[in-house]
Every structure is written in structure tokens, then in C-alpha cells.
Design a protein around this motif. Structure first.
Motif, short mmCIF file in Angstrom:
data_model
loop_
_atom_site.label_atom_id
_atom_site.label_comp_id
_atom_site.label_asym_id
_atom_site.label_seq_id
_atom_site.Cartn_x
_atom_site.Cartn_y
_atom_site.Cartn_z
N TYR A 110 0.87 -1.17 0.00
CA TYR A 110 0.00 0.00 0.00
C TYR A 110 0.90 1.22 0.00
CZ TYR A 110 -4.23 -2.64 1.21
OH TYR A 110 -5.31 -3.48 1.21
N VAL A 111 0.54 2.18 -0.84
CA VAL A 111 1.34 3.40 -0.95
C VAL A 111 0.40 4.60 -0.91
CG1 VAL A 111 3.01 4.69 -2.36
CG2 VAL A 111 3.02 2.18 -2.40
N PHE A 130 -3.33 0.57 8.14
CA PHE A 130 -2.95 1.60 7.16
C PHE A 130 -4.16 1.99 6.30
CE2 PHE A 130 -0.71 3.19 3.36
CZ PHE A 130 0.20 4.05 3.96
N VAL A 131 -4.95 1.00 5.91
CA VAL A 131 -6.14 1.24 5.09
C VAL A 131 -7.15 2.08 5.85
CG1 VAL A 131 -8.06 0.12 3.87
CG2 VAL A 131 -5.79 -0.92 3.86
N LYS A 132 -7.24 1.87 7.16
CA LYS A 132 -8.19 2.61 7.98
C LYS A 132 -7.78 4.08 8.15
CE LYS A 132 -9.76 -1.50 10.30
NZ LYS A 132 -9.55 -2.40 11.40
N LEU A 133 -6.47 4.34 8.19
CA LEU A 133 -5.97 5.70 8.38
C LEU A 133 -5.90 6.51 7.09
CD1 LEU A 133 -3.02 5.39 10.93
CD2 LEU A 133 -5.20 6.54 11.25
N ARG A 184 5.80 -1.92 10.42
CA ARG A 184 6.27 -2.27 9.08
C ARG A 184 5.95 -1.17 8.07
NH1 ARG A 184 4.21 -8.19 8.25
NH2 ARG A 184 5.52 -8.14 6.41
N LEU A 185 6.42 0.03 8.39
CA LEU A 185 6.14 1.22 7.58
C LEU A 185 7.45 1.86 7.15
CD1 LEU A 185 3.98 3.34 6.60
CD2 LEU A 185 4.40 4.51 8.78
N ILE A 186 7.45 2.31 5.88
CA ILE A 186 8.58 3.10 5.37
C ILE A 186 8.03 4.49 5.07
CG2 ILE A 186 10.33 3.34 3.57
CD1 ILE A 186 9.98 0.32 2.98
N LYS A 187 8.67 5.52 5.64
CA LYS A 187 8.33 6.92 5.37
C LYS A 187 9.46 7.50 4.53
CE LYS A 187 5.89 8.16 9.62
NZ LYS A 187 5.90 9.10 10.73
#
Length: 103
Positions: free
Chosen positions: A27-28, A47-50, A96-99
Motif C-alpha cells: 500500500y502506498v 494503514f487502510v483505515k488511516l 512495518r512502515l517506510i516513510k
């Protein structure tokens, strides 16, 4: 290392192994106000919820396991600089997030 190459986010295998393991989709989303691209595996339901992310295919680039994401549409839609370069990033292993900072 994370880089922008030919409108693709290039993710080094050491980072890809930690974040994606055996997942082949990500997801991006682009946060305009923060000038950041956020990337997480599709298994991250929070992530989808935010955010309202777009799902992208995570391609394996080479035998080492480096990964790429084709983000041309994000670059065009947000009028971002598509010049090939190394990008600044932050890894949040717990979620498990890349910013990625992109301007």
C-alpha cells in the motif's frame, strides 16, 4: 538504501526483507502536507483505515531480493520531481512502515 530510479522506488533487499518478508504487494500513499510517501505491506490493515492508499505490485529487481515499486502516477498526480536520486527515509519496524521524504 532507498532511491528513486526511472519513476520507481528502489528498496534495498535488507529493508525489503524486514518490511515485506514474502508479501508481493504494497500500500502506498502520498501525504502532500508532509511531502512524504508512505509504504507498507498489504497485510497492514491499520494503514487502510488511516489513509486511502493505492495498492502497488512489489517487483523483485535482482537475485539479492531488492524490490521496486512503480510510482509514476504519484509523481505526476502530485507534480513531484522524478529525478533519479537517493531518498531520505525512516523505517518503523513495529508497524512495518517506510516513510520516504520526497520534494
Amino acid at each position: 538504501m532507498i532511491a528513486l530510479q526511472a519513476s520507481h522506488i528502489y528498496i534495498d533487499n535488507t529493508i525489503a526483507d524486514i518490511i515485506f518478508k514474502n508479501i508481493h504487494y504494497a500500500y502506498v500513499t502520498y501525504l502532500k502536507e508532509q511531502k512524504k510517501i508512505l509504504i507498507t505491506p498489504v497485510s497492514s490493515q491499520w494503514f487502510v483505515k488511516l489513509y486511502k492508499p493505492t495498492q502497488f505490485l512489489l517487483k523483485t529487481k535482482n537475485i539479492k531480493g531488492d524490490k521496486t515499486l512503480a510510482i509514476r502516477e504519484i509523481l505526476i498526480d502530485n507534480d513531484l520531481d522524478g529525478t533519479d536520486r537517493i531518498l531520505e527515509y525512516e523505517i518503523i519496524e513495529k508497524t512495518r512502515l517506510i516513510k520516504i521524504s520526497i520534494e
